[in-house]
Structure formats: structure tokens, C-alpha cells
Design a protein around this motif. Structure first.
Motif, short mmCIF file in Angstrom:
data_model
loop_
_atom_site.label_atom_id
_atom_site.label_comp_id
_atom_site.label_asym_id
_atom_site.label_seq_id
_atom_site.Cartn_x
_atom_site.Cartn_y
_atom_site.Cartn_z
N ASN A 1 2.64 1.77 -3.32
CA ASN A 1 1.65 2.17 -4.31
C ASN A 1 1.29 3.66 -4.19
O ASN A 1 0.70 4.23 -5.12
CB ASN A 1 0.40 1.32 -4.19
N GLU B 1 -0.19 -4.77 -12.20
CA GLU B 1 -1.51 -5.22 -12.64
C GLU B 1 -2.60 -4.25 -12.19
O GLU B 1 -3.58 -4.03 -12.91
CB GLU B 1 -1.79 -6.62 -12.07
N LYS B 2 -2.43 -3.64 -11.03
CA LYS B 2 -3.44 -2.72 -10.50
C LYS B 2 -3.33 -1.32 -11.10
O LYS B 2 -4.29 -0.55 -11.07
CB LYS B 2 -3.29 -2.60 -8.98
N CYS B 3 -2.17 -1.01 -11.65
CA CYS B 3 -1.89 0.36 -12.11
C CYS B 3 -2.73 0.72 -13.34
O CYS B 3 -2.83 -0.05 -14.30
CB CYS B 3 -0.41 0.49 -12.44
N THR B 4 -3.34 1.90 -13.30
CA THR B 4 -4.15 2.39 -14.43
C THR B 4 -3.44 3.52 -15.17
O THR B 4 -4.01 4.11 -16.07
CB THR B 4 -5.51 2.88 -13.91
N MET C 1 2.41 -7.22 -8.93
CA MET C 1 1.05 -7.06 -8.42
C MET C 1 0.59 -5.61 -8.57
O MET C 1 -0.53 -5.33 -8.99
CB MET C 1 0.99 -7.48 -6.95
N LEU C 2 1.50 -4.66 -8.23
CA LEU C 2 1.16 -3.24 -8.38
C LEU C 2 1.03 -2.87 -9.85
O LEU C 2 0.22 -1.99 -10.20
CB LEU C 2 2.23 -2.37 -7.70
N GLN D 1 0.16 6.18 -7.27
CA GLN D 1 -1.04 7.01 -7.25
C GLN D 1 -0.72 8.49 -7.44
O GLN D 1 -1.58 9.27 -7.88
CB GLN D 1 -1.78 6.80 -5.92
N LYS E 1 0.83 -1.21 0.00
CA LYS E 1 0.00 0.00 0.00
C LYS E 1 0.87 1.26 0.00
O LYS E 1 0.58 2.23 -0.70
CB LYS E 1 -0.91 -0.01 1.23
#
Length: 542
Positions: A302, A327-330, A324-325, A306, A299
Motif C-alpha cells: 500500500n 477498497e481502501k484506496c481514495t 482489500m487495498l 499512497q 501495508k
């Protein structure tokens, strides 16, 4: 009280003794002051040191006070009856002597990160001095009135409350320190706001961020004027100092290493720097003792992702947490790795030996052959991350290749040192689960040599530390011929792992600290041996 009478010479002598005690005990408080500074002036970290089994510092203070008390009582009874005259001062000579011996012994202890005499630390010492002086004067005044036998000797009790007085002085200073910090932060933000074209790159990770920062600095310097945060200036005040002192108006790039031990630390740094681009080197189990869980580590890392708006983020495919981060990153994102196809940046055709490595760097479908003197496969991850960012910022593969060839080993990060026919691999700066495995893989590259490791194990791992070091011991057994385990903090765990793997117990040596381990080496080595120094304990373990 008679001692408070301005016409009484004992009044002025008491003031002088109180001031002397204040000066003396400020030196004696060096260890607690260092621990508070290393904790980032956070009481949680300082309290963790106090609660640690290494609280032998406090035991030494008790012994100092006890010996001083006995000396003062004996002196007062033998020379001065009940301490009514000036002979009672002689007992203080023993107290001063014991304090000086204590200070000398503490100063001689090995220190990984010595106390830094910053302005903040100087202000804290002044406050501590005032507290000790006032308390010493009050103690003497009360003892003169009610315990004349002890009289001036009562100040021998003050050293025992030093561990409490240091955080108390810190709390007193907090309002002023917060004001000063906010003023500096505002100045740094104002300076950055006047440089709208500055390319700001944030780098964070559980490991590898400092090395990646240095590699990226070398690569980008081929094209840009770069300001890089030096050493481990990765805290709010560290970055503020870099912006105000080191960042020049003609710099085009700012590379900011961002460290963290608690959730929210990276966000705070991002609010200061406002990075445009980011590199996530890894998400691992470092500092679990303060983070509490792997989820909190992820977290926090990340928070840098963000903070990126119209820039891009480079992730390390060799680390599961970083993937993992990813995959979550937009945001606009790029994944880099080693010997993996279909990545934006990939390193393949790797040839490793004891002199460095040769490999093919592939970026966005283009290839170039590179060589580096950096020793070990672990540095290839950092090279891939830095190369991807450099390419996105306009460097050609040829420029990147030349930069990689010019890279030099960093101090205490797999640094090769030749010493009296021995090869020293100095990786003592820090260690993690991942880097320790990589270090042993690098050690294994040295053929036809006895291999020796000097290590205290892996620390700051929270409640998984024991099992981590058992596994570390098993990995050591696969590569090393002899082991020197430094300190007792992970001794049992590493030994268990070694013995479970069939390692010969007679080849396991113990050393109280790194200095003792270094003295042991000549007794167990011969020419052409290779010695790996893996990790060095933080000062809160000594």
C-alpha cells in the motif's frame, strides 16, 4: 618478537604467507559473500542463513581446518622437529590443497543467483582481504612466539571465522557505502527531475509483477519509447542503476518494478522514483519470513498506492489482498479481473489449451478478441492489469490486441521447451501459493500424457510453510502421475499431502538438488510425457 625483526627472513615470508592466505580465503568466502549480497546487504537476512539448518558450510570449514591442522602437525614433527626451520612451510601445502578442493566443490554447486562482481562487492572483498591478511600475520607472529610446533600452520584457524569476518568487513564499509549510495540516489533524482514529462509507472505485488512489467512494456512500446527495469532490478540501487544507465532523454515512459522484503522498502523506492501511476498485482504470503505477517505485506504494498498523487492505480480483482487495498484506496482507481462483470477491465470467453489461449478483452465497455502464446490462465491476470494501464495511457483496443498477440514466454516463467519427445514446462523462477495452483491447472491442460512435477515446494513462508506445502502436495496428487521432490526442506510436508490424498508412494522420488532431479528424469519418463519444473530453491537453501 623475533619474527618482527626486519632483518629476519621469516618476517618477509610471514607477510607473503599472510597475503597468500588473504587471497585464498577471499575465494573460499564466496558463499557468505553471496548470501550477504542476496540479503540486500542486510545482516538480518545473512544471520538467518547462518542460523538455518543448512549451516553445513560452517561444518565444512571446521573439517577443512581440522584436516589441515593434523597434516601440519605431522609434517612439522616428522621433518622439522619443533618448527624452527624452513621445513615447517611444507605443512602449508596440505592446507592450500584442502582450500582449493573446498573452493572447487563450492563453485560446482548449482546456483540460482551467482555472486555478482559489482563495485560494492569488489570493495567488500578488498576489505575482507585486508582483514584476513592482518589476522593471518598476527596469528603467525603469536604462534611463533608461544606455539612453535604449529608456527605458520596457525593460519588454518582463519577459515573458521570467515562467517564472522564477512559481516565485520561489511560493517567497516557501511559508512563509505552509505555515502556512495546517497550520491548515486541524488544523481538519479536529479536526472528524473530534469524529465518532468516522463510517465513513471510503479508495479509491485507478492507475485506477477515481473510478468506484468514485461507485458506492459510490450503494449506501451506500440505507442511510446519505454524504459523498463530489466531482470529483477527492483531494489534502490537496482532502480538507481536503471535511471542512470538505461533511461534515455527521449524515453516517454519508465516502468519500475518494486520489490520488498520489509516494511518501508516500497516507500523508499517511491521516494526515489516518484511514480505517477501504479499497478498492484497481488498481496500474498510471499516473504512472510521477513515481513512477519500478512498485514505487514499489505501495508508495504500500500506504500505504492499512497505515493500516487494525481495519477491512477490499477488493482487485481483476482487477488483478495489487492481487492482489500482497492477498497481502501481514495485515489483514482480501476479494478480488473477475469470473467467478472462490472469491472473497468475484464477478460471473458476464455479458451485455454496447451498452445496458449484465446479470449475477449473488455475495457470500459469496449471489446476485442485476443490470442496469446502465453500458457495458462495465470497470465490472463497480468494481461488484464497491463491492458488497463495501457488503455488509460492512450492505446486503442486494436493496438493492445496486437501487442498481446506478439507476447513471448519469459524465461523460467511457464516457458514451454521441447526436449527429446518430452514437453518441459519451466516455471522454475519462483513460486507462490497462487502461482503453484495455476501451474498445476496449466499442467492439467495436457491430455493423454503422463504428468510429472519436479519441485522443492514453496519456501520463505514463515511459520505457515509446512501447512502450505501439505496443501501443495494434495494439489499435486490431483494432477500428477509422478513427483520428484528436490531437497529436504519441504520433503515431509509435500509427502504428507500426497499420501493423505492416496498418492502411490512408489511414484514419489527424492533428489538432493535440481541437477540430480534432472538426471532422474530419463529413468522415469517416456515419449510425450509432460514435466513441470515448479520453483527452484534460493541459494541460501544449498
Amino acid at each position: 618478537m623475533e619474527i618482527l625483526n626486519l632483518s629476519n627472513p621469516h618476517f618477509y615470508i610471514t607477510i607473503a604467507i599472510a597475503i597468500l592466505n588473504g587471497v585464498l580465503l577471499c575465494f573460499l568466502a564466496g558463499k557468505p559473500l553471496q548470501m550477504l549480497q542476496l540479503s540486500g546487504y542486510k545482516l538480518s537476512g545473512y544471520n538467518a542463513w547462518l542460523k538455518d539448518t543448512k549451516i553445513k558450510y560452517f561444518g565444512r570449514l571446521i573439517m577443512l581446518s581440522f584436516l589441515s591442522l593434523i597434516s601440519i602437525l605431522v609434517t612439522n614433527v616428522l621433518l622439522d622437529g619443533f618448527g624452527e626451520g624452513y621445513y615447517s612451510y611444507l605443512g602449508l601445502v596440505f592446507y592450500i590443497y584442502f582450500c582449493i578442493i573446498f573452493i572447487i566443490n563450492i563453485t560446482k554447486m548449482p546456483q540460482k543467483t551467482p555472486l555478482k562482481q559489482t563495485r560494492r562487492m569488489n570493495r567488500l572483498i578488498v576489505t575482507l582481504f585486508v582483514l584476513i591478511t592482518i589476522i593471518s600475520f598476527c596469528f603467525i607472529a603469536l604462534s611463533t612466539q608461544f606455539i612453535p610446533l604449529v608456527r605458520y600452520g596457525i593460519i588454518i584457524l582463519v577459515p573458521m571465522i570467515i562467517p564472522v569476518l564477512v559481516p565485520f568487513a561489511h560493517i567497516i564499509n557501511l559508512p563509505m557505502e552509505n555515502y556512495i549510495r546517497n550520491r548515486y540516489l541524488k544523481s538519479a533524482k536529479n536526472k528524473l527531475s530534469k524529465m518532468p514529462n516522463l510517465i513513471k509507472i510503479g508495479i509491485t505485488g507478492s507475485y506477477g509483477k515481473t510478468t506484468t512489467k514485461h507485458i506492459l512494456n510490450v503494449l506501451l512500446s506500440k505507442k511510446y519509447s519505454v524504459c523498463m527495469t530489466p531482470h529483477s532490478f527492483n531494489t534502490p540501487m537496482g532502480l538507481t542503476k536503471v535511471v542512470l544507465k538505461y533511461l534515455k532523454r527521449d524515453n516517454k515512459v519508465l516502468i519500475a518494478e518494486m520489490g520488498a522484503k520489509n516494511v518501508g522498502d516500497i516507500k523508499y523506492l517511491c521516494d526515489l522514483i516518484s511514480p505517477k501511476h501504479a499497478i498492484i498485482t497481488s498481496v500474498g504470503s510471499q516473504h512472510l519470513a521477513t515481513f512477519g505477517s500478512f498485514e505487514n505485506v499489505a501495508k508495504t504494498k500500500n506504500e505504492l498506492v499512497q505515493a500516487i498523487n494525481d495519477g491512477y492505480v490499477v488493482f487485481n480483482a483476482e487477488n483478495e489482498g489487492s481487492k482489500m487495498l482497492y477498497e481502501k484506496c481514495t485515489k483514482e482507481k480501476y479494478l480488473v479481473g477475469i470473467e467478472k462483470d462490472n469491472l473497468f477491465c475484464n477478460i471473458k470467453n476464455i479458451e485455454l489449451d496447451e498452445n496458449g489461449s484465446k479470449f475477449t478483452l473488455c475495457i470500459n465497455g469496449k471489446e476485442v478478441v485476443c490470442v496469446t502464446k502465453l500458457l495458462g490462465k495465470q497470465f490472463l491476470e497480468d494481461i488484464a492489469l497491463a491492458s488497463a494501464m495501457a488503455y488509460k495511457l492512450g492505446l486503442s483496443l486494436d493496438e493492445i490486441s496486437k501487442g498481446i498477440e506478439s507476447l513471448k514466454p519469459m524465461s523460467h516463467r511457464m516457458e514451454v521447451i521441447k526436449n527429446n519427445n518430452l514437453t518441459i514446462l519451466d516455471n522454475a523462477y519462483n513460486s507462490s501459493v497462487e502461482s503453484s495452483k495455476a501451474s498445476l491447472e496449466t499442467l492439467a491442460l495436457f491430455k493423454n500424457s503422463n504428468k510429472i512435477i519436479v519441485t522443492p515446494g514453496i519456501v520463505e513462508m514463515g511459520n505457515i510453510e509446512y501447512e502450505v506445502n501439505v496443501e501443495f502436495g494434495k494439489n499435486i496428487a490431483k494432477v500428477c502421475d509422478k513427483v520428484i521432490i528436490v531437497n529436504k526442506v519441504n520433503l515431509d510436508a509435500i509427502k504428507q499431502g500426497l499420501l493423505e490424498s492416496g498418492f502411490d508412494e512408489k511414484n514419489i522420488l527424492e533428489a538432493e538438488n535440481l541437477n540430480v532431479a534432472t538426471l532422474l528424469l530419463p529413468t522415469i519418463t517416456k515419449p510425450n510425457d509432460v514435466v513441470l519444473f515448479e520453483n527452484d530453491l534460493p541459494d541460501n537453501y544449498t
